[in-house]
Design an enzyme around this catalytic site. Structure first.
Site, PDB file in Angstrom:
ATOM      1  N   HIS A   1       0.801  -1.313   0.070  1.00 58.76           N
ATOM      2  CA  HIS A   1      -0.055  -0.041  -0.047  1.00 58.76           C
ATOM      3  C   HIS A   1       0.856   1.066   0.081  1.00 58.76           C
ATOM      4  CE1 HIS A   1       0.479   1.170   4.238  1.00 58.76           C
ATOM      5  NE2 HIS A   1       0.689  -0.220   4.598  1.00 58.76           N
ATOM      6  N   LEU A   2       0.477   2.677   0.312  1.00 59.04           N
ATOM      7  CA  LEU A   2       1.237   3.805  -0.049  1.00 59.04           C
ATOM      8  C   LEU A   2       2.598   3.653   0.790  1.00 59.04           C
ATOM      9  CD1 LEU A   2       1.159   6.197  -1.706  1.00 59.04           C
ATOM     10  CD2 LEU A   2      -0.147   7.463   0.137  1.00 59.04           C
TER      11      LEU A   2
END
Length: 91
Positions: free
Chosen positions: A15-16
């Site tokens: 994820h980010l």
């Protein structure tokens, strides 16, 4: 060109935040770095130096990916990229 397969171990996948750390590590090297994920229906390839590209690959916990490095510092790059994945991408 060098490559190595690794398993994504961190619980939330790329994820980010972990994708940002992954890309930040990749940008330290001159060589071209790709991350590939194969599924039953398709193969996804992402530029490891682009957060959007890595996020678009939808790499999740337990996925087996191949890190491919091609260029003059490919050996050091591959070692660093594999190491950061094995260390859990900061999680």
């Amino acid at each position: 060109m060098l490559s190595e397969k690794v398993i994504i171990k961190n619980p939330t996948g790329l994820h980010l935040r972990p994708a940002g750390l992954f890309c930040k590590t990749a940008m330290q090297f001159e060589c071209k770095i790709l991350i590939e994920k194969k599924s039953r229906t398709k193969e996804v390839s992402a530029n490891a130096k682009s957060v959007l590209s890595v996020l678009g690959a939808c790499i999740k916990n337990g996925d087996e990916v191949t890190i491919i490095c091609d260029g003059e510092d490919e050996e050091a790059a591959l070692h660093a990229m594999v190491q950061i994945v094995e260390d859990g991408l900061g999680e």
